[in-house]
Scaffold this active site. Structure first.
Site, PDB file in Angstrom:
ATOM      1  N   ILE A 184       0.839  -1.195   0.000  1.00 38.43           N
ATOM      2  CA  ILE A 184       0.000   0.000   0.000  1.00 38.43           C
ATOM      3  C   ILE A 184       0.875   1.246   0.000  1.00 38.43           C
ATOM      4  CG2 ILE A 184      -0.194  -0.078   2.524  1.00 38.43           C
ATOM      5  CD1 ILE A 184      -3.049   1.064   2.232  1.00 38.43           C
ATOM      6  N   CYS A 185       0.331   2.331  -0.542  1.00 40.35           N
ATOM      7  CA  CYS A 185       0.947   3.645  -0.508  1.00 40.35           C
ATOM      8  C   CYS A 185       2.222   3.662  -1.352  1.00 40.35           C
ATOM      9  CB  CYS A 185       1.208   4.052   0.948  1.00 40.35           C
ATOM     10  SG  CYS A 185       1.649   5.775   1.207  1.00 40.35           S
ATOM     11  N   ALA A 186       3.371   3.900  -0.763  1.00 39.99           N
ATOM     12  CA  ALA A 186       4.638   3.906  -1.491  1.00 39.99           C
ATOM     13  C   ALA A 186       5.216   2.507  -1.652  1.00 39.99           C
ATOM     14  CB  ALA A 186       5.646   4.797  -0.768  1.00 39.99           C
TER      15      ALA A 186
END
Length: 186
Positions: free
Chosen positions: A103-105
Site C-alpha cells: 500500500i501507498c509507497a
C-alpha cells in the site's frame, strides 16, 4: 487459519500498518508483525509512533505464511526496497503464487523485486518512481492475480477488508465490514 507477515521498517505509515493488522485480525487472520533484521523490535513510524514488532524477519519461516503485506511510508518503503530478505521473500512468494500486498509507497518495493503486476495502484507521488504502465488512479484497491495494491492511509481499511475476503471468506468480510461501519468499502 490464514497467516500473514506484515513487515515494518522505520518510517512506516502508522495508519496503514495499524489499520491492516486490526482488520485482518478481526477477520481471523494470524498476523505476525516483523521488523527488519538490522532494526530494533521497537519500530518508529513516519509520525513518531512506536510499534513493537513480534519478531525479526530473520526469525520467521516464510513458508509457513500465506501472504506478505508491506505498509507504505516513504522512509520505510526505501528500507524495504534495500532489504535483501524482504526482496527475496517477495520473489519467493511470487514464484510460489502466494499472496503479496503493498500500500501507498510500498508498491515501489514490489517493483524493485520484479513482482509488481501489470495493474496496480499506489500513492500518487510514487507513480513516477515506479514508471510502469498499468497504474489505476481510479481504484482504491487493485488485485491483479495474487498481488494486491492500494493507494494510501485513507484506503487501508478497504485494503485490509479485501485481504480478509480473499484469505478467509465473503461472510467474514461482510461481518467485519458491517461491524466496522465500512459501507464505503465495497
Amino acid at each position: 487459519m490464514a497467516k500473514v507477515i506484515l513487515v515494518l521498517a522505520n518510517g512506516f505509515e502508522e495508519v496503514e500498518a495499524v489499520s491492516l493488522v486490526d482488520v485482518m485480525r478481526r477477520g481471523g487472520i494470524d498476523v505476525r508483525i516483523v521488523h527488519l533484521s538490522h532494526e530494533s523490535k521497537l519500530v518508529t513510524g513516519a509520525n513518531g509512533i512506536h510499534i513493537e514488532a513480534d519478531t525479526s524477519i530473520r526469525n520467521i519461516d516464510a513458508d509457513e505464511f500465506d501472504m506478505i503485506v508491506l505498509p507504505g511510508g516513504f522512509e520505510g518503503t526505501y528500507a524495504l526496497v534495500e532489504d535483501e530478505m524482504v526482496q527475496e521473500i517477495l520473489k519467493d512468494f511470487k514464484e510460489k503464487t502466494k499472496y503479496i500486498g503493498a500500500i501507498c509507497a510500498a508498491p515501489l518495493a514490489l517493483k524493485s523485486a520484479g513482482v509488481l503486476p501489470q495493474n496496480y495502484t499506489c500513492y500518487p507521488s510514487v507513480v513516477e518512481d515506479i514508471a510502469q504502465e498499468g497504474y489505476r488512479a481510479d481504484m482504491v484497491v487493485v488485485r491483479d492475480g495474487n498481488i494486491f495494491t492500494s493507494r494510501g492511509p485513507g484506503t487501508a481499511l478497504c485494503f485490509g477488508l479485501e485481504i480478509v475476503r480473499t484469505l478467509v471468506d465473503e461472510e467474514t468480510y461482510e461481518a467485519v465490514r458491517s461491524g466496522m461501519l465500512l459501507d464505503f468499502c465495497l
